[in-house]
Scaffold this motif. Sequence first.
Motif, PDB file in Angstrom:
ATOM      1  N   THR A  44      32.637 -21.019-114.016  1.00 36.51           N
ATOM      2  CA  THR A  44      33.141 -22.187-113.301  1.00 36.51           C
ATOM      3  C   THR A  44      34.553 -21.890-112.790  1.00 36.51           C
ATOM      4  O   THR A  44      35.237 -21.009-113.314  1.00 36.51           O
TER       5      THR A  44
ATOM      6  N   THR B 127      30.743 -20.882-109.632  1.00 30.04           N
ATOM      7  CA  THR B 127      30.109 -22.144-109.271  1.00 30.04           C
ATOM      8  C   THR B 127      30.991 -22.903-108.279  1.00 30.04           C
ATOM      9  O   THR B 127      32.204 -22.706-108.225  1.00 30.04           O
TER      10      THR B 127
ATOM     11  N   THR C  19      32.439 -27.870-111.432  1.00 36.09           N
ATOM     12  CA  THR C  19      32.193 -27.815-112.876  1.00 36.09           C
ATOM     13  C   THR C  19      31.250 -28.948-113.250  1.00 36.09           C
ATOM     14  O   THR C  19      31.632 -29.941-113.877  1.00 36.09           O
TER      15      THR C  19
END
Length: 373
Positions: free
Chosen positions: A294, A313, A316
Amino acid sequence: MSYRIKLLLLIPHLGGGGAERVTAQLAIHLDPSRFAIHLATISEDRPGAPQLPSHVTLHRLSCERVRSAWQPILSLIHRLKPDVVFSGMAHLSFLILALRPLLPRHTRILVRQNTTASAAATTRRHRLAYRTLYPLADTIFCQSQAMADDLIQHFSISPHKLSVCPNPIDIGSIRSAIRQARRSVTQSAFPRVLCIARLSHEKGIDLLLQAFASVLRVHPSAFLTVLGNGPLLADLQNLACYLNVHHAVSFPGFQSDLAHHYAQSTLFVLPSRYEGMPNALLEAAAAEIPIVATPASQGLIDLLHSQPGVWLTQSTTPKSIAETLLAAIAELQSSPGLNTPHFDHTFLAPFEVSRSIAAYAACFEQALPQVQQ
């Protein structure tokens, strides 16, 4: 230099998390011809405590908590009269800095910031400690420029007090151990996902479990191993049952020997809500494992952006973590080495133990220019 700097390293305990490992690496690898090294621990050792070399003098203060150790710490510093006191964790650093008026005048205090301060300081008291106590430090070590910028922006820390020093990672030893472990690893179910973290809210294991439920729907043979201890263990086990993923998730606790886990893992995932520069991720990168992470700090984003074998990513959230895991797995499925894809992760170069320790040593010496001869 004929004068050896007397250095006192302070840490809550040996063994355990990343901050403890960083301090232990300093004790082990700093040059004893340049430093007289003392290491003080507040409480009992945790699993994975390293063997210290004979030139390191260990002081066990035998206190239950950091806040109850102020008198033993004060007595130790007055007895040793160290040139430099180094603290590796924020709550211990706050205590040492609060004691500064009671310390010998020549003592230099250097502290290490082990996470992004603005994210970690969730209470008014915590934010006040950063604003009032951190300016009393002679040097504040940050693991990334983004972490240093955060202290400047949110807590008005002078840039002159900040030094960026990457965590020391013994890349050679990790890679040697994993090469050995791979010889005995048999082919296993694909994909095998590994997470190493303290089981606490900021580490985002709850987000990962929700994401993993989506992964299992696409890859029914997937398996998740979460290594670490922490206060949320029972809650996370209950969540795994609620999500009906408990059959494909293991919580073995803290493990000191990680080579076998690295060797059999398809990829490593860091699902944290916020971080500094996590040792768990750096050590997994040293093991040449693909990484999903993340955007837990700007420093982490800067380090990992567009790196081969790394998938960041978009946010989150469980949805974003699941989408990124599935994208990474799909790409790895086309890899010739399906179960053990390897990446060099060249972004680790500044963290190599000799380079990092040299940077710390230079800062320790610069804290005392009058003794550099």
